[in-house]
Motif scaffolding. Sequence first.
Motif: not given
Length: 287
Positions: A183-211
Amino acid sequence: MLLGIDIGGTSIKFAVFDENHKIVHYETCKTPDNVTVKITDEMYRIASKIHETYNFSAAGISAAGVIDNVHMEVIRAAPTIKNYVGTNFKRDFGDRLGIPVYVDNDVNCALLGEQWLGGAKGLDEVFCMALGTGIGGAYYLNSLPFGSNFGVGEIGQSVYDFDTKTTYEQRASTIALDRKIKAEMYEGLSVIEFFDLCKREDTSALKVLNEWLFELARGIVNLLCILDPKYIIIGGAVSAQGDYLLKKLEAKVRKLHPIENNQTKFLAAELGNDAALYGAISPFVEK
């Protein structure tokens, strides 16, 4: 030899364990609709076939739902599996096969497995949280306490929010995280790919993770205030994130916890999808 069975909403796993508690046979089947084909009939059919090759002497069953493990019966369950409440595994499976059976809730079994051979090995006090479609819980204190209604650890329905009309698991499960990602990033993004973005300090991903971590930690804080366990072990597929997730989750819990000297330690499950199978047979094993 022992037979372990793990009943889920989509599949049923079967594993034969040898005398050294190693899996020597493994197979799965689709969970029947329990209308045209009963779950216990399908279990009996497959177990009978396995028994022709492997002479197992008992079966341990891990089952979704609230399980009366005295009468070996489902007493409460989500509507995922039709006609599930009232299923009696002793009568409809064990007695037909002519072997003793043990049946318990899947998260209870997962904790028994982790406490026996996994991430909680040898620990005498630990709470297990299984994150997946919902949030399941189980508590071990020298043994598994079950409660007068076999509901100890059923935390998914707790921490109800009247503003959003949501339960704890509707906000903090892995499925809730997946919905939030899409809902907040994009439809095709998996949970595993999301955590990869978090580990690369992606700002949008870290916001979702923090919430999401805030919602997850909020329930854990309530749990710690009530039980104050020595350890919490996090299970489910998300536990594969290991220390990365645990450190962030623990930091969030410490920030929210009103009791500042809490020393509960956070652990990751190690047995993966086989934890419940190991736990289901553990009551038949001398340790």
